[in-house]
Design a protein around this motif. Structure first.
Motif, PDB file in Angstrom:
ATOM      1  N   LYS A 108       0.831  -1.207   0.000  1.00 37.18           N
ATOM      2  CA  LYS A 108       0.000   0.000   0.000  1.00 37.18           C
ATOM      3  C   LYS A 108       0.863   1.254   0.000  1.00 37.18           C
ATOM      4  O   LYS A 108       0.588   2.213  -0.744  1.00 37.18           O
ATOM      5  N   GLU A 109       1.904   1.242   0.834  1.00 34.05           N
ATOM      6  CA  GLU A 109       2.791   2.406   0.889  1.00 34.05           C
ATOM      7  C   GLU A 109       3.519   2.615  -0.432  1.00 34.05           C
ATOM      8  O   GLU A 109       3.757   3.748  -0.862  1.00 34.05           O
ATOM      9  N   PHE A 110       3.878   1.503  -1.090  1.00 31.06           N
ATOM     10  CA  PHE A 110       4.527   1.608  -2.397  1.00 31.06           C
ATOM     11  C   PHE A 110       3.583   2.221  -3.425  1.00 31.06           C
ATOM     12  O   PHE A 110       3.995   3.081  -4.236  1.00 31.06           O
ATOM     13  N   ASN A 111       2.325   1.814  -3.407  1.00 29.06           N
ATOM     14  CA  ASN A 111       1.350   2.371  -4.356  1.00 29.06           C
ATOM     15  C   ASN A 111       1.150   3.868  -4.121  1.00 29.06           C
ATOM     16  O   ASN A 111       1.055   4.645  -5.078  1.00 29.06           O
ATOM     17  N   VAL A 112       1.108   4.247  -2.829  1.00 30.55           N
ATOM     18  CA  VAL A 112       0.955   5.671  -2.521  1.00 30.55           C
ATOM     19  C   VAL A 112       2.186   6.463  -2.986  1.00 30.55           C
ATOM     20  O   VAL A 112       2.070   7.539  -3.590  1.00 30.55           O
ATOM     21  N   LEU A 113       3.380   5.914  -2.685  1.00 28.72           N
ATOM     22  CA  LEU A 113       4.619   6.575  -3.093  1.00 28.72           C
ATOM     23  C   LEU A 113       4.707   6.685  -4.607  1.00 28.72           C
ATOM     24  O   LEU A 113       5.093   7.733  -5.147  1.00 28.72           O
ATOM     25  N   LEU A 114       4.320   5.602  -5.306  1.00 27.35           N
ATOM     26  CA  LEU A 114       4.358   5.612  -6.768  1.00 27.35           C
ATOM     27  C   LEU A 114       3.386   6.647  -7.328  1.00 27.35           C
ATOM     28  O   LEU A 114       3.724   7.394  -8.262  1.00 27.35           O
ATOM     29  N   GLY A 115       2.187   6.705  -6.750  1.00 29.04           N
ATOM     30  CA  GLY A 115       1.214   7.685  -7.210  1.00 29.04           C
ATOM     31  C   GLY A 115       1.682   9.117  -7.011  1.00 29.04           C
ATOM     32  O   GLY A 115       1.525   9.966  -7.898  1.00 29.04           O
ATOM     33  N   ASP A 116       2.302   9.376  -5.847  1.00 26.84           N
ATOM     34  CA  ASP A 116       2.815  10.725  -5.575  1.00 26.84           C
ATOM     35  C   ASP A 116       3.936  11.096  -6.552  1.00 26.84           C
ATOM     36  O   ASP A 116       3.995  12.232  -7.047  1.00 26.84           O
ATOM     37  N   CYS A 117       4.840  10.137  -6.792  1.00 26.95           N
ATOM     38  CA  CYS A 117       5.959  10.409  -7.715  1.00 26.95           C
ATOM     39  C   CYS A 117       5.458  10.680  -9.128  1.00 26.95           C
ATOM     40  O   CYS A 117       5.930  11.612  -9.808  1.00 26.95           O
ATOM     41  N   SER A 119       2.486  11.757  -9.993  1.00 25.79           N
ATOM     42  CA  SER A 119       1.781  13.043 -10.010  1.00 25.79           C
ATOM     43  C   SER A 119       2.766  14.202 -10.057  1.00 25.79           C
ATOM     44  O   SER A 119       2.553  15.197 -10.778  1.00 25.79           O
ATOM     45  N   MET A 120       3.851  14.085  -9.298  1.00 26.36           N
ATOM     46  CA  MET A 120       4.866  15.132  -9.290  1.00 26.36           C
ATOM     47  C   MET A 120       5.522  15.253 -10.654  1.00 26.36           C
ATOM     48  O   MET A 120       5.762  16.370 -11.152  1.00 26.36           O
ATOM     49  N   MET A 121       5.808  14.106 -11.318  1.00 24.77           N
ATOM     50  CA  MET A 121       6.384  14.145 -12.659  1.00 24.77           C
ATOM     51  C   MET A 121       5.428  14.789 -13.661  1.00 24.77           C
ATOM     52  O   MET A 121       5.834  15.530 -14.560  1.00 24.77           O
ATOM     53  N   GLY A 122       4.111  14.512 -13.481  1.00 27.21           N
ATOM     54  CA  GLY A 122       3.134  15.121 -14.364  1.00 27.21           C
ATOM     55  C   GLY A 122       3.087  16.625 -14.220  1.00 27.21           C
ATOM     56  O   GLY A 122       2.948  17.361 -15.202  1.00 27.21           O
ATOM     57  N   GLU A 123       3.207  17.106 -12.964  1.00 29.72           N
ATOM     58  CA  GLU A 123       3.174  18.550 -12.728  1.00 29.72           C
ATOM     59  C   GLU A 123       4.462  19.227 -13.197  1.00 29.72           C
ATOM     60  O   GLU A 123       4.427  20.334 -13.749  1.00 29.72           O
ATOM     61  N   LYS A 124       5.594  18.578 -12.984  1.00 28.58           N
ATOM     62  CA  LYS A 124       6.889  19.188 -13.311  1.00 28.58           C
ATOM     63  C   LYS A 124       7.177  19.187 -14.802  1.00 28.58           C
ATOM     64  O   LYS A 124       7.685  20.173 -15.363  1.00 28.58           O
ATOM     65  N   PHE A 125       6.889  18.058 -15.462  1.00 23.05           N
ATOM     66  CA  PHE A 125       7.319  17.890 -16.853  1.00 23.05           C
ATOM     67  C   PHE A 125       6.158  17.861 -17.849  1.00 23.05           C
ATOM     68  O   PHE A 125       6.368  17.703 -19.055  1.00 23.05           O
ATOM     69  N   GLY A 126       4.942  17.950 -17.331  1.00 27.62           N
ATOM     70  CA  GLY A 126       3.798  17.994 -18.223  1.00 27.62           C
ATOM     71  C   GLY A 126       3.469  16.676 -18.884  1.00 27.62           C
ATOM     72  O   GLY A 126       2.854  16.649 -19.954  1.00 27.62           O
ATOM     73  N   VAL A 127       3.882  15.542 -18.283  1.00 29.42           N
ATOM     74  CA  VAL A 127       3.566  14.216 -18.833  1.00 29.42           C
ATOM     75  C   VAL A 127       2.340  13.662 -18.128  1.00 29.42           C
ATOM     76  O   VAL A 127       1.891  14.172 -17.094  1.00 29.42           O
ATOM     77  N   ASP A 128       1.810  12.594 -18.705  1.00 30.78           N
ATOM     78  CA  ASP A 128       0.625  11.953 -18.123  1.00 30.78           C
ATOM     79  C   ASP A 128       1.072  11.029 -16.994  1.00 30.78           C
ATOM     80  O   ASP A 128       1.548   9.919 -17.225  1.00 30.78           O
ATOM     81  N   GLY A 129       0.926  11.486 -15.741  1.00 30.37           N
ATOM     82  CA  GLY A 129       1.366  10.696 -14.592  1.00 30.37           C
ATOM     83  C   GLY A 129       0.586   9.411 -14.434  1.00 30.37           C
ATOM     84  O   GLY A 129       1.120   8.390 -14.004  1.00 30.37           O
ATOM     85  N   VAL A 130      -0.697   9.432 -14.797  1.00 28.54           N
ATOM     86  CA  VAL A 130      -1.528   8.226 -14.670  1.00 28.54           C
ATOM     87  C   VAL A 130      -1.018   7.117 -15.584  1.00 28.54           C
ATOM     88  O   VAL A 130      -0.951   5.943 -15.202  1.00 28.54           O
ATOM     89  N   GLN A 131      -0.662   7.496 -16.812  1.00 32.08           N
ATOM     90  CA  GLN A 131      -0.148   6.500 -17.752  1.00 32.08           C
ATOM     91  C   GLN A 131       1.194   5.933 -17.275  1.00 32.08           C
ATOM     92  O   GLN A 131       1.456   4.733 -17.420  1.00 32.08           O
ATOM     93  N   ILE A 132       2.044   6.791 -16.711  1.00 35.61           N
ATOM     94  CA  ILE A 132       3.329   6.317 -16.193  1.00 35.61           C
ATOM     95  C   ILE A 132       3.109   5.334 -15.049  1.00 35.61           C
ATOM     96  O   ILE A 132       3.734   4.272 -14.985  1.00 35.61           O
TER      97      ILE A 132
END
Length: 362
Positions: A108-117, A119-132
């Protein structure tokens, strides 16, 4: 060898190189093909030599046959080793059980960490974080499926070979123990006979150096084990990790095993701390792993090489070459072969020089 060199008119330096090449080739053949057969009996003779002083003292006091006393001592040592192995396995099993129970939480913690990372990549670089995130989860699931379909069945399929290896190892231990009892019965006679044989003078000189190397190697491993266990236990305990002292001691023990080392303990600890969000603890575990690797690489050649008269880089090269030539056991056979080659060449070269000096006209 010397007569052959004289016939083809080789210089003194050339003779030494030729002797070194011949000795190296013979030692390689012995280590590769002969040592698996004679090793149990050589170890039995060395073990009998270690037990002989204590057996002799007990024999003088109790008037019991040496072979019986040796059997009692071996049984006592075997019981202590089995108890130590039982304690280590119990700790590993209990720790593994606790770890297995915590896997859902880590997931569960890994899924949360992965989701946060993502989302951060999507905000910083403009990529689709959900797809990643979806892609990474698919790759992880694919890896797990391949592990279940390919790796685990292959491991289970080789279980028969593993059982054969275990049975072979047990049979070697049994043969060695029987050999110790038989050698102890006439140990003093064997040693007296070996000392009287003048033709074995060179062999005795080389064997003394090899025994010195074995003693030095065991002492060095114990020092490294205590050093790494102490550093890891103290560091993990100060870090506030639950069971840090036990993990530290186990890390030192694992470090002695070929191709396993401290990484089998510290890297999983670092990964689990990273997943749970304890970034500083994860970073500290990775740093501790690097420190332990450096400690072994620094201490092992220094403790072994300087004591046996071989350069530390020579011991390091012997370990590397031994692994390529002899497999896992090359960690032991490589340095041992180097010591045998060096001491045999020294003896033959000095003998060649003495004979050459004696033949020179006054």
């Amino acid at each position: 060898m010397d007569k052959f060199c004289n016939k083809i008119n080789i210089s003194e330096a050339g003779k030494k190189y030729l002797i070194a090449a011949a000795v190296s080739f013979l030692v390689y053949l012995a280590m590769k093909y002969i040592s698996p057969i004679v090793s149990p009996f050589l170890f039995a003779f060395l073990l009998a030599g270690l037990l002989n002083p204590a057996v002799q003292i007990l024999h003088n006091k109790m008037k019991i046959r040496k072979s019986i006393l040796a059997g009692i001592l071996l049984f006592a040592v075997g019981v202590l080793i089995l108890m130590l192995m039982w304690i280590i396995l119990s700790v590993l099993i209990s720790g593994g059980g606790r770890l297995a129970g915590q896997i859902p939480d880590y997931q569960k913690e890994f899924n949360v960490l992965l989701g946060d990372c993502c989302s951060m990549m999507g905000e910083k670089f403009g990529v689709d974080g959900v797809q990643i995130e979806k892609f990474i989860v698919e790759q992880v699931n694919l890896f797990i499926d391949n592990l279940e379909v390919n790796v685990l069945p292959e491991i289970m399929g080789k279980s028969v070979n593993y059982m054969k290896s275990i049975v072979s190892f047990i049979s070697i231990i049994v043969v060695m123990m029987i050999a110790v009892l038989l050698i102890m019965k006439d140990y003093d006679k064997y040693m007296l006979r070996l000392k009287k044989e003048e033709g074995l003078l060179g062999v005795r000189e080389v064997v003394k150096k090899v025994i010195l190397y074995v003693k030095t190697f065991i002492k060095a491993q114990i020092i490294i084990l205590c050093t790494i266990s102490t550093i890891c236990a103290v560091a993990l305990a100060l870090m506030g990790m639950e069971g840090g002292i036990v993990y530290g001691i186990l890390t030192g023990i694992m470090d002695m095993l070929p191709f396993i080392g401290t990484g089998i303990m510290l890297i999983p600890l670092a990964i689990f701390r990273l997943i749970s969000g304890n970034y500083w603890q994860a970073f500290f575990c990775f740093c501790l792993y690097a420190v332990c690797a450096l400690i072994r690489e620094f201490l092992e050649p220094k403790l072994i090489g300087e004591k046996v008269g071989v350069w530390p880089v020579g011991i390091l090269f012997a370990v590397f070459a031994g692994i390529h030539l002899f497999g896992v056991w090359g960690i032991v056979k490589g340095p041992l072969s180097l010591v045998i080659i060096c001491e045999t060449c020294k003896y033959l070269w000095s003998r060649m020089e003495r004979e050459g000096t004696a033949l020179k006209p006054e």
